[in-house]
Motif scaffolding. Structure first.
Motif, PDB file in Angstrom:
ATOM      1  N   UNK A 110     -35.858 -29.766   3.990  1.00 49.08           N
ATOM      2  CA  UNK A 110     -36.048 -28.853   3.111  1.00 49.08           C
ATOM      3  C   UNK A 110     -36.345 -27.311   3.296  1.00 49.08           C
ATOM      4  N   UNK A 111     -35.490 -26.418   2.718  1.00 50.30           N
ATOM      5  CA  UNK A 111     -35.598 -25.024   3.136  1.00 50.30           C
ATOM      6  C   UNK A 111     -36.860 -24.380   2.157  1.00 50.30           C
ATOM      7  N   UNK A 112     -37.477 -23.864   2.748  1.00 52.66           N
ATOM      8  CA  UNK A 112     -38.529 -23.001   1.809  1.00 52.66           C
ATOM      9  C   UNK A 112     -38.573 -21.473   1.942  1.00 52.66           C
ATOM     10  N   UNK A 113     -38.244 -21.080   0.868  1.00 50.96           N
ATOM     11  CA  UNK A 113     -38.362 -19.538   0.688  1.00 50.96           C
ATOM     12  C   UNK A 113     -39.557 -18.880   0.247  1.00 50.96           C
ATOM     13  N   UNK A 114     -40.293 -18.038   1.073  1.00 55.44           N
ATOM     14  CA  UNK A 114     -41.428 -17.853   0.657  1.00 55.44           C
ATOM     15  C   UNK A 114     -41.731 -16.039   0.221  1.00 55.44           C
ATOM     16  N   UNK A 115     -42.290 -15.994  -0.854  1.00 52.66           N
ATOM     17  CA  UNK A 115     -42.428 -14.263  -1.524  1.00 52.66           C
ATOM     18  C   UNK A 115     -43.907 -14.232  -1.748  1.00 52.66           C
ATOM     19  N   UNK A 116     -44.248 -12.718  -1.478  1.00 49.77           N
ATOM     20  CA  UNK A 116     -45.605 -12.491  -1.863  1.00 49.77           C
ATOM     21  C   UNK A 116     -45.593 -11.171  -2.838  1.00 49.77           C
ATOM     22  N   UNK A 117     -46.749 -10.690  -3.037  1.00 54.31           N
ATOM     23  CA  UNK A 117     -46.931  -9.588  -4.017  1.00 54.31           C
ATOM     24  C   UNK A 117     -46.350  -8.539  -3.448  1.00 54.31           C
ATOM     25  N   UNK A 118     -46.365  -8.191  -2.342  1.00 55.34           N
ATOM     26  CA  UNK A 118     -45.867  -6.830  -1.771  1.00 55.34           C
ATOM     27  C   UNK A 118     -44.701  -7.105  -0.812  1.00 55.34           C
TER      28      UNK A 118
ATOM     29  N   UNK B 213     -40.653 -13.237   2.730  1.00 59.63           N
ATOM     30  CA  UNK B 213     -40.247 -13.452   4.334  1.00 59.63           C
ATOM     31  C   UNK B 213     -38.988 -13.276   4.700  1.00 59.63           C
ATOM     32  N   UNK B 214     -38.923 -12.710   5.812  1.00 67.20           N
ATOM     33  CA  UNK B 214     -37.571 -12.142   6.351  1.00 67.20           C
ATOM     34  C   UNK B 214     -37.148 -13.133   7.707  1.00 67.20           C
ATOM     35  N   UNK B 215     -36.228 -13.574   7.910  1.00 66.01           N
ATOM     36  CA  UNK B 215     -35.767 -13.995   9.148  1.00 66.01           C
ATOM     37  C   UNK B 215     -34.675 -13.117   9.757  1.00 66.01           C
ATOM     38  N   UNK B 216     -34.992 -12.886  11.132  1.00 66.77           N
ATOM     39  CA  UNK B 216     -34.189 -12.268  11.901  1.00 66.77           C
ATOM     40  C   UNK B 216     -33.589 -12.937  13.055  1.00 66.77           C
ATOM     41  N   UNK B 217     -32.426 -12.893  13.434  1.00 64.16           N
ATOM     42  CA  UNK B 217     -31.787 -13.520  14.420  1.00 64.16           C
ATOM     43  C   UNK B 217     -31.704 -12.668  15.678  1.00 64.16           C
ATOM     44  N   UNK B 218     -32.064 -12.919  16.649  1.00 64.15           N
ATOM     45  CA  UNK B 218     -32.391 -12.206  17.866  1.00 64.15           C
ATOM     46  C   UNK B 218     -31.547 -12.672  19.343  1.00 64.15           C
ATOM     47  N   UNK B 219     -30.710 -12.045  19.648  1.00 65.63           N
ATOM     48  CA  UNK B 219     -30.061 -12.747  20.795  1.00 65.63           C
ATOM     49  C   UNK B 219     -30.381 -11.805  21.990  1.00 65.63           C
TER      50      UNK B 219
ATOM     51  N   UNK C 286     -36.586 -15.186  14.281  1.00 64.81           N
ATOM     52  CA  UNK C 286     -37.984 -14.574  14.095  1.00 64.81           C
ATOM     53  C   UNK C 286     -38.350 -14.421  12.599  1.00 64.81           C
ATOM     54  N   UNK C 287     -39.564 -14.819  12.500  1.00 63.29           N
ATOM     55  CA  UNK C 287     -39.991 -14.757  11.148  1.00 63.29           C
ATOM     56  C   UNK C 287     -40.793 -13.469  10.780  1.00 63.29           C
ATOM     57  N   UNK C 288     -40.800 -12.701   9.800  1.00 63.18           N
ATOM     58  CA  UNK C 288     -41.705 -11.557   9.462  1.00 63.18           C
ATOM     59  C   UNK C 288     -41.657 -11.221   7.998  1.00 63.18           C
ATOM     60  N   UNK C 289     -42.603 -10.275   7.692  1.00 65.76           N
ATOM     61  CA  UNK C 289     -42.975 -10.049   6.229  1.00 65.76           C
ATOM     62  C   UNK C 289     -42.241  -8.698   5.915  1.00 65.76           C
ATOM     63  N   UNK C 290     -41.025  -8.424   5.015  1.00 66.67           N
ATOM     64  CA  UNK C 290     -40.509  -7.107   4.604  1.00 66.67           C
ATOM     65  C   UNK C 290     -40.816  -6.846   3.563  1.00 66.67           C
ATOM     66  N   UNK C 291     -40.865  -5.455   2.999  1.00 63.28           N
ATOM     67  CA  UNK C 291     -40.704  -5.020   1.697  1.00 63.28           C
ATOM     68  C   UNK C 291     -39.695  -5.263   1.136  1.00 63.28           C
ATOM     69  N   UNK C 292     -39.832  -5.414  -0.244  1.00 62.73           N
ATOM     70  CA  UNK C 292     -38.712  -5.865  -1.449  1.00 62.73           C
ATOM     71  C   UNK C 292     -37.525  -4.724  -1.292  1.00 62.73           C
ATOM     72  N   UNK C 293     -36.488  -5.142  -1.171  1.00 61.92           N
ATOM     73  CA  UNK C 293     -35.514  -3.825  -1.161  1.00 61.92           C
ATOM     74  C   UNK C 293     -35.189  -3.197  -2.457  1.00 61.92           C
ATOM     75  N   UNK C 294     -34.708  -2.133  -2.564  1.00 62.15           N
ATOM     76  CA  UNK C 294     -34.713  -1.487  -3.691  1.00 62.15           C
ATOM     77  C   UNK C 294     -34.147  -1.890  -4.792  1.00 62.15           C
ATOM     78  N   UNK C 295     -33.082  -2.791  -4.835  1.00 60.59           N
ATOM     79  CA  UNK C 295     -32.632  -3.366  -5.977  1.00 60.59           C
ATOM     80  C   UNK C 295     -33.370  -4.331  -6.671  1.00 60.59           C
ATOM     81  N   UNK C 296     -34.577  -4.843  -6.189  1.00 64.89           N
ATOM     82  CA  UNK C 296     -35.220  -5.818  -6.779  1.00 64.89           C
ATOM     83  C   UNK C 296     -36.115  -5.138  -8.127  1.00 64.89           C
ATOM     84  N   UNK C 297     -36.047  -5.552  -9.058  1.00 62.55           N
ATOM     85  CA  UNK C 297     -36.700  -5.008 -10.338  1.00 62.55           C
ATOM     86  C   UNK C 297     -38.040  -5.716 -10.387  1.00 62.55           C
TER      87      UNK C 297
END
Length: 236
Positions: free
Chosen positions: A66-74, A77-83, A91-102
């Motif tokens: 199973x794949x789990x997508x996590x979301x917080x109040x602020x 969860x964001x995944x980055x591919x680093x070569x 790499x896993x990190x926490x990002x701010x929500x993009x502008x198009x999210x309501x």
């Protein structure tokens, strides 16, 4: 020459502090326990509200694991591919929500109560520090305002669960976007409580426990408070 005698009124287990005397009793232990509860609640609140795993969506089909997508109040969860020369890393990190999210009303309310919890609990911690430093002068260990402040912090922390009724949980644009990209993986329409949400409930419980403990500690201190005159020497 008249004879002078000195008598002293006594009180069981009296301890002198500053200009007052105080019964060394249960309320001191309760005050220590209250401090432990507040510090624990603050740490749990920080971990719950400022991370990106308050709620989650776990795939129901399409993959063996199973794949789990996590979301917080602020943040989310964001995944980055680093070569690099050593290979490719995810790499896993926490990002701010993009502008198009309501952000709907429930989501904004959860954010507001999250901020209120932070400021109330921070105020309580700073105030408790000043109280501890001034106890040797005033003789007071507990104060009336502590229990209501901790109770409000518990209430505000509990209201951060409004995120469960927001469009972060029921109509998440990022989950819908991923559904369109990865058609063979299916995610549920509604979120479930993530590790952060469970920590939020624990934080609320500890704030409430601190409020109850503070209330009883203050009541006991008020009942056991003895004016300094009761232990002053009397000349006869």
């Amino acid at each position: 020459q008249p004879k002078t005698t000195t008598t002293t009124q006594s009180h069981p287990t009296i301890k002198k502090t500053g200009n007052c005397t105080m019964a060394a009793s249960t309320f001191v232990k309760l005050n220590v326990l209250q401090s432990v509860f507040v510090i624990t609640a603050f740490i749990l609140m920080w971990m719950a509200d400022l991370r990106c795993n308050f709620i989650q969506f776990t795939s129901t089909s399409g993959t063996s694991d199973p794949i789990t997508l996590n979301f917080g109040i602020w943040y989310y969860q964001f995944w980055s591919v680093v070569k690099s020369v050593d290979g490719t890393f995810l790499l896993e990190s926490c990002h701010r929500y993009p502008d198009y999210v309501t952000f709907d009303g429930s989501w904004k309310a959860a954010r507001t109560f999250c901020a209120l919890t932070f400021f109330f609990s921070l105020f309580a911690l700073i105030a408790a520090l000043f109280v501890a430093c001034s106890a040797s002068q005033s003789g007071k260990v507990t104060y009336t305002w502590e229990a209501p402040v901790y109770l409000l912090a518990a209430l505000f922390q509990g209201l951060t669960l409004l995120l469960l009724s927001s469009n972060a949980c029921k109509d998440n644009a990022l989950v819908g976007e991923l559904d369109a990209i990865i058609s063979h993986v299916t995610f549920p329409d509604t979120c479930s409580l993530g590790p952060g949400g469970k920590l939020s409930i624990s934080s609320m419980a500890f704030f409430f426990a601190a409020s109850v403990t503070s209330f009883f500690a203050h009541k006991l201190e008020e009942a056991e408070w003895v004016p300094a005159s009761m232990t002053a020497p009397l000349n006869v």
